[in-house]
Design a protein around this motif. Structure first.
Motif, PDB file in Angstrom:
ATOM      1  N   ALA A 178      13.278  20.499  13.313  1.00  0.00           N
ATOM      2  CA  ALA A 178      13.562  19.374  12.408  1.00  0.00           C
ATOM      3  C   ALA A 178      13.386  18.034  13.108  1.00  0.00           C
ATOM      4  N   ASN A 179      13.758  17.968  14.376  1.00  0.00           N
ATOM      5  CA  ASN A 179      13.841  16.660  15.040  1.00  0.00           C
ATOM      6  C   ASN A 179      12.674  16.334  15.957  1.00  0.00           C
ATOM      7  N   GLY A 180      12.053  17.366  16.542  1.00  0.00           N
ATOM      8  CA  GLY A 180      11.045  17.112  17.580  1.00  0.00           C
ATOM      9  C   GLY A 180       9.972  16.136  17.121  1.00  0.00           C
ATOM     10  N   VAL A 196      17.990   0.409  18.168  1.00  0.00           N
ATOM     11  CA  VAL A 196      18.817   1.600  17.914  1.00  0.00           C
ATOM     12  C   VAL A 196      18.242   2.299  16.689  1.00  0.00           C
ATOM     13  N   THR A 197      17.872   3.568  16.845  1.00  0.00           N
ATOM     14  CA  THR A 197      17.397   4.334  15.697  1.00  0.00           C
ATOM     15  C   THR A 197      18.557   5.138  15.109  1.00  0.00           C
ATOM     16  N   GLY A 198      18.433   5.472  13.846  1.00  0.00           N
ATOM     17  CA  GLY A 198      19.549   6.168  13.178  1.00  0.00           C
ATOM     18  C   GLY A 198      20.754   5.262  13.080  1.00  0.00           C
ATOM     19  N   ALA A 199      20.473   3.970  12.893  1.00  0.00           N
ATOM     20  CA  ALA A 199      21.523   2.950  13.021  1.00  0.00           C
ATOM     21  C   ALA A 199      22.580   3.042  11.928  1.00  0.00           C
ATOM     22  N   ALA A 200      22.254   3.698  10.810  1.00  0.00           N
ATOM     23  CA  ALA A 200      23.257   3.834   9.747  1.00  0.00           C
ATOM     24  C   ALA A 200      24.018   5.152   9.848  1.00  0.00           C
ATOM     25  N   GLY A 201      23.772   5.919  10.897  1.00  0.00           N
ATOM     26  CA  GLY A 201      24.449   7.204  11.066  1.00  0.00           C
ATOM     27  C   GLY A 201      25.811   7.043  11.725  1.00  0.00           C
ATOM     28  N   LEU A 249      32.268  17.623  11.847  1.00  0.00           N
ATOM     29  CA  LEU A 249      31.124  16.740  12.136  1.00  0.00           C
ATOM     30  C   LEU A 249      30.958  16.685  13.648  1.00  0.00           C
ATOM     31  N   SER A 250      29.735  16.416  14.106  1.00  0.00           N
ATOM     32  CA  SER A 250      29.560  16.381  15.557  1.00  0.00           C
ATOM     33  C   SER A 250      30.116  15.082  16.123  1.00  0.00           C
ATOM     34  N   SER A 251      30.387  15.148  17.413  1.00  0.00           N
ATOM     35  CA  SER A 251      31.036  14.018  18.095  1.00  0.00           C
ATOM     36  C   SER A 251      30.218  12.749  17.879  1.00  0.00           C
ATOM     37  N   ALA A 306      17.410  11.199  29.056  1.00  0.00           N
ATOM     38  CA  ALA A 306      18.191  11.882  28.014  1.00  0.00           C
ATOM     39  C   ALA A 306      19.666  11.832  28.393  1.00  0.00           C
ATOM     40  N   MET A 307      20.509  11.940  27.378  1.00  0.00           N
ATOM     41  CA  MET A 307      21.935  11.706  27.624  1.00  0.00           C
ATOM     42  C   MET A 307      22.668  12.963  28.094  1.00  0.00           C
ATOM     43  N   MET A 308      23.143  12.924  29.330  1.00  0.00           N
ATOM     44  CA  MET A 308      24.031  13.945  29.898  1.00  0.00           C
ATOM     45  C   MET A 308      25.419  13.338  30.129  1.00  0.00           C
ATOM     46  N   VAL A 312      19.285  10.231  22.586  1.00  0.00           N
ATOM     47  CA  VAL A 312      20.574  10.840  22.240  1.00  0.00           C
ATOM     48  C   VAL A 312      20.368  11.970  21.236  1.00  0.00           C
ATOM     49  N   GLY A 313      19.434  11.784  20.313  1.00  0.00           N
ATOM     50  CA  GLY A 313      19.180  12.780  19.253  1.00  0.00           C
ATOM     51  C   GLY A 313      18.849  14.138  19.861  1.00  0.00           C
ATOM     52  N   ASN A 314      19.450  15.179  19.330  1.00  0.00           N
ATOM     53  CA  ASN A 314      19.318  16.525  19.908  1.00  0.00           C
ATOM     54  C   ASN A 314      18.110  17.302  19.392  1.00  0.00           C
ATOM     55  N   LEU A 366      17.107  -2.536  14.375  1.00  0.00           N
ATOM     56  CA  LEU A 366      17.714  -1.305  13.871  1.00  0.00           C
ATOM     57  C   LEU A 366      16.756  -0.548  12.970  1.00  0.00           C
ATOM     58  N   LEU A 367      16.541   0.719  13.321  1.00  0.00           N
ATOM     59  CA  LEU A 367      15.593   1.555  12.572  1.00  0.00           C
ATOM     60  C   LEU A 367      16.333   2.617  11.767  1.00  0.00           C
ATOM     61  N   GLU A 368      15.941   2.741  10.511  1.00  0.00           N
ATOM     62  CA  GLU A 368      16.422   3.845   9.667  1.00  0.00           C
ATOM     63  C   GLU A 368      15.246   4.383   8.868  1.00  0.00           C
TER      64      GLU A 368
HETATM   65  N1  LIG Z   1      23.023  13.813  23.544  1.00  0.00           N
HETATM   66  C1  LIG Z   1      24.292  13.880  23.170  1.00  0.00           C
HETATM   67  O1  LIG Z   1      25.193  13.972  24.008  1.00  0.00           O
HETATM   68  C2  LIG Z   1      24.667  13.837  21.726  1.00  0.00           C
HETATM   69  C3  LIG Z   1      23.702  13.865  20.753  1.00  0.00           C
HETATM   70  N2  LIG Z   1      24.028  13.841  19.418  1.00  0.00           N
HETATM   71  C4  LIG Z   1      22.920  13.854  18.451  1.00  0.00           C
HETATM   72  O2  LIG Z   1      22.690  12.537  17.978  1.00  0.00           O
HETATM   73  C5  LIG Z   1      21.997  12.607  16.721  1.00  0.00           C
HETATM   74  C6  LIG Z   1      22.621  11.664  15.698  1.00  0.00           C
HETATM   75  O3  LIG Z   1      23.929  12.085  15.402  1.00  0.00           O
HETATM   76  P1  LIG Z   1      24.802  11.391  14.249  1.00  0.00           P
HETATM   77  O4  LIG Z   1      24.755   9.910  14.369  1.00  0.00           O
HETATM   78  O5  LIG Z   1      26.106  12.077  14.260  1.00  0.00           O
HETATM   79  O6  LIG Z   1      23.982  11.862  12.968  1.00  0.00           O
HETATM   80  P2  LIG Z   1      23.978  11.214  11.491  1.00  0.00           P
HETATM   81  O7  LIG Z   1      23.333  12.204  10.594  1.00  0.00           O
HETATM   82  O8  LIG Z   1      25.313  10.672  11.148  1.00  0.00           O
HETATM   83  O9  LIG Z   1      22.996   9.969  11.685  1.00  0.00           O
HETATM   84  C7  LIG Z   1      21.665  10.122  12.012  1.00  0.00           C
HETATM   85  C8  LIG Z   1      20.925   8.973  11.366  1.00  0.00           C
HETATM   86  O10 LIG Z   1      19.590   9.022  11.832  1.00  0.00           O
HETATM   87  C9  LIG Z   1      18.755   8.673  10.757  1.00  0.00           C
HETATM   88  N3  LIG Z   1      17.412   9.174  11.046  1.00  0.00           N
HETATM   89  C10 LIG Z   1      16.923  10.424  10.877  1.00  0.00           C
HETATM   90  N4  LIG Z   1      15.634  10.456  11.211  1.00  0.00           N
HETATM   91  C11 LIG Z   1      15.293   9.233  11.599  1.00  0.00           C
HETATM   92  C12 LIG Z   1      14.087   8.643  12.047  1.00  0.00           C
HETATM   93  N5  LIG Z   1      12.948   9.350  12.114  1.00  0.00           N
HETATM   94  N6  LIG Z   1      14.093   7.331  12.355  1.00  0.00           N
HETATM   95  C13 LIG Z   1      15.221   6.603  12.263  1.00  0.00           C
HETATM   96  N7  LIG Z   1      16.383   7.104  11.839  1.00  0.00           N
HETATM   97  C14 LIG Z   1      16.420   8.396  11.513  1.00  0.00           C
HETATM   98  C15 LIG Z   1      19.412   9.300   9.532  1.00  0.00           C
HETATM   99  O11 LIG Z   1      18.976   8.663   8.327  1.00  0.00           O
HETATM  100  C16 LIG Z   1      20.881   9.064   9.840  1.00  0.00           C
HETATM  101  O12 LIG Z   1      21.349   7.841   9.289  1.00  0.00           O
HETATM  102  C17 LIG Z   1      22.041  14.093  16.313  1.00  0.00           C
HETATM  103  O13 LIG Z   1      20.804  14.712  16.639  1.00  0.00           O
HETATM  104  C18 LIG Z   1      23.149  14.652  17.189  1.00  0.00           C
HETATM  105  O14 LIG Z   1      23.025  16.039  17.408  1.00  0.00           O
HETATM  106  C19 LIG Z   1      25.314  13.772  19.016  1.00  0.00           C
HETATM  107  C20 LIG Z   1      26.330  13.728  19.945  1.00  0.00           C
HETATM  108  C21 LIG Z   1      26.083  13.785  21.365  1.00  0.00           C
END
Ligand SMILES: NC(=O)C1=CN([C@@H]2O[C@H](COP(=O)(O)OP(=O)(O)OC[C@H]3O[C@@H](n4cnc5c(N)ncnc54)[C@H](O)[C@@H]3O)[C@@H](O)[C@H]2O)C=CC1
Ligand SMILES: O=C([O-])CC(=O)C(=O)O
Length: 327
Positions: free
Chosen positions: A106-108, A9-14, A238-240, A156-158, A131-133, A40-42
């Motif tokens: 920012a994310n690509g 799981v990436t972004g595991a502390a989010g 905050l987003s869902s 990708a998540m739908m 999941v990341g957008n 877990l990756l952060e």
């Molecule tokens: N596909 C979907 O249906 C949905 C997608 N999302 C997306 O999911 C993503 C995460 O959302 P949240 O958890 O709310 O955000 P958040 O900001 O709370 O957590 C994101 C975490 O990812 C970490 N992160 C950033 N870059 C990273 C990298 N290169 N490697 C590992 N970790 C990294 C950050 O340090 C942060 O802890 C966002 O892009 C959001 O838009 C959110 C809801 C639904």
């Protein structure tokens, strides 16, 4: 005792991570008899790594019988080593007034090294959920960067859109969500997605006929599902997160364990329904034996065809914007 499955799981502390990890460790994703190892990756940032340690302390404190071990790291090659499932959540979320594609810049770039690492070190059968957008195009970037794996391993998540649509129809018709079947979300996880109620069923009958209210379908149902993410951001600031984590659990569970229902998944287009190869497109799928299959033979009216063309066009534009990342 089954052999443990490794889950990255990436972004595991989010915020999504915080709703997701405990449910994976409790067996809700891969089964109540399936031990798991969490990887877990952060980002290599002191605050993020400290927060990750805190989440791992809480996971320890749950004494989950199925959680065999875990590792927290900022190294993608450690996080993805031998994983059976990779949940790519880590990315920036959008704020008020943004579209998800505004995150592409920012994310690509995150998904190039992560895709590469998955290609190099993950299990050859790894299943990847992005999941990341913007999730569809990020999944395309990861898929292209991962050498030696099949495109069909990247999704990708739908499912959050799918679940949102189920509830809207259940509430409109006064039925239970479990009465609503054959829902499908076509195209991009964005405001151009096409949630299709014309082929859905409610308690065994056609959903659109049961609803019998074209104005509600066009003027309320479709826009509500398309813009639900923005409505949550507006309400919560905050987003869902919990509903997104729930959808990720549903997506992976049905992909790995199979489901008797149609489920919506963003998968590499294969020419089905005239969508050319080369984008990650939301389709209704069935799942069995660890594989998904796009539901075939659905006939769309002109209204649906126009909606599907619009979401296809948006995905092609997103791809053009990050063409430099698709090597
Ligand atoms: N596909 C979907 O249906 C949905 C997608 N999302 C997306 O999911 C993503 C995460 O959302 P949240 O958890 O709310 O955000 P958040 O900001 O709370 O957590 C994101 C975490 O990812 C970490 N992160 C950033 N870059 C990273 C990298 N290169 N490697 C590992 N970790 C990294 C950050 O340090 C942060 O802890 C966002 O892009 C959001 O838009 C959110 C809801 C639904
Ligand atoms: O809308 C957002 O930015 C978060 C998301 O993808 C959703 O809730 O569907």
């Amino acid at each position: 005792m089954k052999k443990p499955m490794r889950v990255a799981v990436t972004g595991a502390a989010g915020q999504i991570g915080y709703s997701l990890l405990f449910r994976i460790a409790s067996g809700e994703m891969l089964g109540k008899d399936q031990p798991v190892i969490l990887q877990l990756l952060e980002i290599p940032d002191e605050k993020a790594q400290k927060a990750l340690k805190g989440v791992m302390m809480e996971l320890d404190d749950c004494a989950f019988p199925l959680l065999q071990s875990m590792v927290g790291t900022s190294d993608a090659n450690v996080a993805f080593k031998d994983v059976d499932v990779a949940l790519l959540v880590g990315a920036r979320p959008r704020g008020p007034g943004m579209e998800r594609k505004d995150l592409l810049e920012a994310n690509g770039a995150i998904f190039v090294p992560q895709g590469k690492a998955i290609g190099e070190v993950a299990s050859r059968d790894v299943k990847v959920l992005v999941v990341g957008n913007p999730a569809n195009t990020n999944a395309l970037i990861a898929m292209k960067a991962a050498k030696g794996l099949k495109p069909s391993q990247f999704t990708a998540m739908m499912r959050l859109d799918h679940n949102r649509a189920l509830t809207q129809v259940a509430q409109k018709t006064g039925k239970a969500v479990t009465d609503v079947k054959k829902m499908s979300i076509w195209g991009n996880h964005s405001a151009t997605q096409y949630p299709d109620v014309f082929h859905a069923e409610v308690a065994g009958k056609n959903a659109a006929q049961t609803i019998n209210d074209q104005a509600w379908i066009e003027g309320t149902f479709i826009p509500t599902v398309q813009k639900r993410g923005a409505a949550i951001i507006d309400a919560r600031g905050l987003s869902s997160a919990a509903s997104a984590a729930n959808a990720a659990i549903d997506h992976v569970r049905d992909w790995v364990l199979g489901s008797s229902e149609w489920v919506s998944m963003g998968v590499p287009s294969d020419g089905s329904y005239g969508i050319p190869e080369g984008i990650i497109f939301g389709y209704p799928c069935t799942t069995a034996n660890g594989q998904y299959t796009i539901v075939k033979g659905i006939e769309h009216n002109d209204f649906a065809k126009a909606k599907i063309a619009a979401t296809q066009k948006e995905l092609e534009e997103e791809r053009a914007a990050i063409a430099h990342l698709l090597k």
